[in-house]
Write an enzyme that holds these catalytic residues in place. Structure first.
Site, PDB file in Angstrom:
ATOM      1  N   ASP A 127      36.473   2.007  31.415  1.00 36.83           N
ATOM      2  CA  ASP A 127      36.352   1.562  30.105  1.00 36.83           C
ATOM      3  C   ASP A 127      36.420   2.934  29.318  1.00 36.83           C
ATOM      4  OD1 ASP A 127      35.505   1.239  28.282  1.00 36.83           O
ATOM      5  OD2 ASP A 127      33.524  -0.159  28.653  1.00 36.83           O
ATOM      6  N   PHE A 164      27.265   1.042  29.329  1.00 38.18           N
ATOM      7  CA  PHE A 164      28.021   0.098  27.670  1.00 38.18           C
ATOM      8  C   PHE A 164      29.083  -0.186  27.774  1.00 38.18           C
ATOM      9  CE2 PHE A 164      28.304  -1.161  23.224  1.00 38.18           C
ATOM     10  CZ  PHE A 164      27.721  -1.768  23.199  1.00 38.18           C
ATOM     11  N   LYS A 191      37.897   1.669  19.989  1.00 33.88           N
ATOM     12  CA  LYS A 191      37.418   2.414  18.896  1.00 33.88           C
ATOM     13  C   LYS A 191      38.815   3.447  18.225  1.00 33.88           C
ATOM     14  CE  LYS A 191      32.589   2.162  20.425  1.00 33.88           C
ATOM     15  NZ  LYS A 191      32.248   1.850  21.165  1.00 33.88           N
TER      16      LYS A 191
HETATM   17  C1  PLP Z   1      32.099   0.442  21.884  1.00 29.65           C
HETATM   18  C2  PLP Z   1      32.073   0.217  22.733  1.00 29.65           C
HETATM   19  C3  PLP Z   1      32.301  -0.297  23.822  1.00 29.65           C
HETATM   20  C4  PLP Z   1      32.405  -1.960  23.187  1.00 29.65           C
HETATM   21  O1  PLP Z   1      33.442  -2.313  21.739  1.00 29.65           O
HETATM   22  P1  PLP Z   1      33.418  -3.621  20.066  1.00 29.65           P
HETATM   23  O2  PLP Z   1      34.334  -2.863  19.783  1.00 29.65           O
HETATM   24  O3  PLP Z   1      32.619  -2.766  19.564  1.00 29.65           O
HETATM   25  O4  PLP Z   1      33.094  -4.359  21.398  1.00 29.65           O
HETATM   26  C5  PLP Z   1      32.455  -0.429  24.601  1.00 29.65           C
HETATM   27  N1  PLP Z   1      32.649  -0.207  26.012  1.00 29.65           N
HETATM   28  C6  PLP Z   1      32.125   1.551  25.422  1.00 29.65           C
HETATM   29  C7  PLP Z   1      31.942   2.255  26.350  1.00 29.65           C
HETATM   30  C8  PLP Z   1      32.002   1.431  24.292  1.00 29.65           C
HETATM   31  O5  PLP Z   1      31.838   2.671  23.688  1.00 29.65           O
END
Ligand code: PLP
Length: 401
Positions: free
Chosen positions: A223, A138, A252
């Site tokens: 990420d 994700f 986050k």
């Molecule tokens: C939550 C998340 C995102 C997206 O972050 P947003 O602030 O909602 O755009 C991207 N990568 C990972 C691994 C995430 O958990």
């Protein structure tokens, strides 16, 4: 206002994008939230890995109120003290040399994708633009990060997808090597996948990926939006593997709930960006960076990574003890305070609703995974209060269906 009035107004005026639980919170303190009827909940989800210091932490509240009273916004046309300080704090505590601030995880990842492409273009390889990601990953909900996300359910209604992204199975080095081609500019992955239910990559795999990227002259992007900032018991997920990425992203938890994202990179890569190549109106503004600085320095000063590791282990051990007497638990997995509990039946929704009823906030992934991402300040006592309640909920749900 009463809950039913809020629900009614939401249904009438807010776009129907979320399956919401029938609760509205009014305030929070530490591990606790209170809803508008005064009922108290223990927060084991932290706004999906966001409220790392818990709620209303004095360091964060003070930073935000003090900064708001002085200067909320100023454009990136000028120097910003808190921005420089937060960038330095991240660089001093990570493998990155340079930082750029955005407003969310998806936006930080967009920046990472742009930087990887630009890096090769400026090096004289404009044909290197393809990004390989992992299945079940994700990376966000913008069009490019949606294409990077290796989950069909997020793609299917938004085709045609942004081109030049492809995904391969996790922990399969051969599949990755086969997918690499002369157009590949980067491999982007979460060291520990979050949104697909807490799936860690193996040491062997991550070391293999690093070696492969070096050998084929490809950038490695991690990420760390969810697994970064102490969530897994170390400040960054990559620190578990003894491997450094060329680029990594944060969001986050970084400002404990104030919107911010960070794109972090080694100097050799970051230097591809020159004035005009990338930017943001809000990104890195004085308020967001003051909040981020307060959170990151609190994580470091209060040794919250160590607490995350210790309490994570205690929580996993406690859940594994429950598993012995409870056939509804199939597997408990995770690192630090990033924990997935896979059930033997598709009962996650029902179990989660019961947890809410009993005053505990958790999350779900799909039909059969319960996810816990508590604030990094969680104590043994919080865990000891949750476990018997969770155990009896599982025992009751196990009898149904
Ligand atoms: C939550 C998340 C995102 C997206 O972050 P947003 O602030 O909602 O755009 C991207 N990568 C990972 C691994 C995430 O958990």
């Amino acid at each position: 206002m009463r809950l039913n009035e809020i629900v009614e107004m939401d249904r009438k005026y807010y776009m129907n994008t979320f399956n919401r639980a029938p609760v509205c919170f009014e305030r929070g303190e530490g591990m606790y939230l209170w809803d508008i009827d005064g009922k108290r909940y223990t927060d084991l989800l932290a706004g999906i890995a966001v409220s790392v210091l818990g709620h209303s932490h004095s360091a964060l509240v003070h930073a935000i109120t003090d900064q708001a009273s002085k200067l909320i916004h100023c454009s990136n046309l000028y120097y910003i003290e808190s921005q420089a300080k937060l960038a330095r704090l991240i660089a001093e505590n990570s493998c990155a040399d340079k930082v750029f601030f955005a407003n969310s995880g998806a936006e930080a990842n967009e920046g990472a994708i742009k930087l990887a492409r630009l890096y090769f273009r400026k090096k004289g390889y404009p044909e290197k633009y393809e990004i390989i990601t992992l299945e079940k990953s994700f990376h966000g909900r913008t069009l490019a990060t949606l294409a990077a996300t290796g989950q069909e359910k997020y793609h299917k209604d938004y085709c045609p997808l942004t081109p030049k992204f492809l995904s391969v199975p996790i922990n399969d080095l051969d599949a990755l090597e086969k997918a690499i081609n002369p157009h590949t500019c980067a491999v982007m992955l979460e060291p520990i996948q979050g949104e697909s239910g807490v799936n860690p990559t193996t040491h062997e795999y991550i070391r293999g990926v690093r070696e492969l990227c070096d050998r084929k002259d490809i950038l490695l992007i991690f990420d760390e939006v969810q697994c970064g900032l102490g969530r897994t018991g170390k400040l960054f997920g990559y620190q578990h593997y003894g491997v450094e990425p060329d680029i990594f992203t944060l969001a986050k938890g970084l400002a404990g709930g104030f919107p911010i994202g960070a794109l972090c990179a080694k100097d050799s890569v970051a230097s591809a960006f020159e004035p005009g190549d990338h930017g943001s109106t809000f990104g890195g503004n004085p308020l967001a960076c003051r909040a981020g600085y307060a959170v990151l320095s609190t994580i470091l000063n209060e040794k919250l990574c160590e607490n995350s590791e210790r309490m994570g282990q205690y929580l996993v051990d406690s859940l594994n003890r429950l598993k012995k007497e409870n056939p509804l638990i199939k597997e408990v997995r995770g690192k630090g305070l990033m924990i997935g509990i896979e059930l033997t039946k598709p009962a996650a929704k029902a179990v989660n609703a019961k947890c809410l009823e009993q005053g505990f906030l958790a999350g779900i992934v799909g039909d059969s995974i319960i996810r816990l991402l508590p604030p990094l300040i969680i104590t043994k006592q919080d865990i000891d209060e949750f476990i018997p309640v969770f155990g009896s909920i599982l025992a009751r749900e196990g009898l149904h269906s």
